[in-house]
Scaffold this motif. Structure first.
Motif, PDB file in Angstrom:
ATOM      1  N   HIS A   1      -5.961   1.305  -9.503  1.00  0.00           N
ATOM      2  CA  HIS A   1      -7.385   0.852  -9.282  1.00  0.00           C
ATOM      3  C   HIS A   1      -8.135   1.571  -7.830  1.00  0.00           C
ATOM      4  O   HIS A   1      -7.109   1.425  -7.032  1.00  0.00           O
ATOM      5  CB  HIS A   1      -7.599  -0.520  -9.144  1.00  0.00           C
ATOM      6  CG  HIS A   1      -9.248  -0.985  -9.008  1.00  0.00           C
ATOM      7  ND1 HIS A   1     -10.019  -0.951 -10.009  1.00  0.00           N
ATOM      8  CD2 HIS A   1      -9.803  -1.462  -7.915  1.00  0.00           C
ATOM      9  CE1 HIS A   1     -11.108  -1.429  -9.606  1.00  0.00           C
ATOM     10  NE2 HIS A   1     -10.982  -1.696  -8.180  1.00  0.00           N
TER      11      HIS A   1
ATOM     12  N   GLN B   1     -11.620   1.759  -5.719  1.00  0.00           N
ATOM     13  CA  GLN B   1     -13.209   1.461  -5.722  1.00  0.00           C
ATOM     14  C   GLN B   1     -13.567   1.694  -3.944  1.00  0.00           C
ATOM     15  O   GLN B   1     -12.982   1.289  -3.062  1.00  0.00           O
ATOM     16  CB  GLN B   1     -13.219  -0.212  -5.642  1.00  0.00           C
ATOM     17  CG  GLN B   1     -14.743  -0.587  -5.544  1.00  0.00           C
ATOM     18  CD  GLN B   1     -14.621  -2.252  -5.925  1.00  0.00           C
ATOM     19  OE1 GLN B   1     -13.642  -2.555  -6.620  1.00  0.00           O
ATOM     20  NE2 GLN B   1     -15.761  -2.722  -5.223  1.00  0.00           N
TER      21      GLN B   1
ATOM     22  N   SER C   1      -3.672  -5.527  -4.027  1.00  0.00           N
ATOM     23  CA  SER C   1      -4.935  -5.117  -3.815  1.00  0.00           C
ATOM     24  C   SER C   1      -4.946  -5.156  -2.455  1.00  0.00           C
ATOM     25  O   SER C   1      -4.642  -5.974  -1.477  1.00  0.00           O
ATOM     26  CB  SER C   1      -5.940  -5.737  -4.532  1.00  0.00           C
ATOM     27  OG  SER C   1      -7.193  -5.315  -4.064  1.00  0.00           O
TER      28      SER C   1
END
Length: 212
Positions: A165, A167, A11
């Protein structure tokens, strides 16, 4: 000791910004006066508003670029309790004026004040196509996140997998968290009303899978 409770990949946070010369200015003006009676307050404010409208048209600003409010009347007092004294009736009309003629902006404000707009609340510089700038800032944020992820993966001896992912992140939050300040400051200024540049920021959190 720090512990990764759910190891799943990588991440990373990326930030990007785009700067451009401003093309438009928004000036918040107000006619704000005090009179002994409601009738006098409305009359004086109405005259000032008419003069202001005339000045704006003389500067080539159409009515469509001027957003205003109705005349607002309130009673004004000094002091508190038994010592409170009546001052008069305050009449206020607020306007936001938009202009692309930045070279004559100072003269516009001077003429507006002389016409009766005795309050200048704010002068804000902006660009005409901010959504396009925001999109480019987001692209740069994604590119920055990917570069960071590639460095981590290479250093750890693994391969970077697909993005799993995405965001969107408030860039102001990123600035406070990382550096104790914003990623970029307010639009820079140079001189009394020289607008400098308008800066648009974006940030993104990307999650990548990792391959052996």
């Amino acid at each position: 000791m720090a512990e990764i409770r759910e190891p799943w990949g990588l991440s990373v946070l990326g930030a990007g910004n785009v700067s451009a010369e401003p093309r438009v200015a928004q000036v918040q003006l107000a006619v704000d006066l005090l009179a002994p009676s409601p009738k006098e307050a409305f009359e004086q404010a109405g005259s000032a508003v008419a003069r202001l409208r005339t000045v704006l048209r003389e500067h080539g600003i159409p009515d469509s670029e001027v957003s205003g409010s109705r005349l607002d009347l309130t009673s004004q007092f000094d002091g508190y309790g038994g010592e409170r004294t009546f001052r008069g009736y305050r009449c206020v009309a607020q306007y936001t004026v938009q202009t692309e003629d930045l070279d004559r902006l100072e003269l516009l404000i001077e003429d507006a004040v002389e016409a009766g707009a005795n309050r200048v609340d704010e002068v804000h510089f902006d660009v005409l196509d901010k959504p396009a700038m925001r999109d480019e800032a987001r692209r740069r944020a994604v590119a920055a996140a990917r570069r960071k992820a590639e460095v981590y993966a290479e250093t750890c001896g693994v391969k970077l997998g697909p993005v799993i992912h995405i965001q969107d992140v408030d860039p102001e939050t990123v600035g406070r968290r990382s550096h104790g300040g914003r990623l970029g400051g307010d639009p820079e200024t140079d001189g009394a009303f020289a607008p400098g540049t308008v800066r648009v920021e974006a940030a993104v959190l990307l999650g990548f899978s990792l391959l052996p």
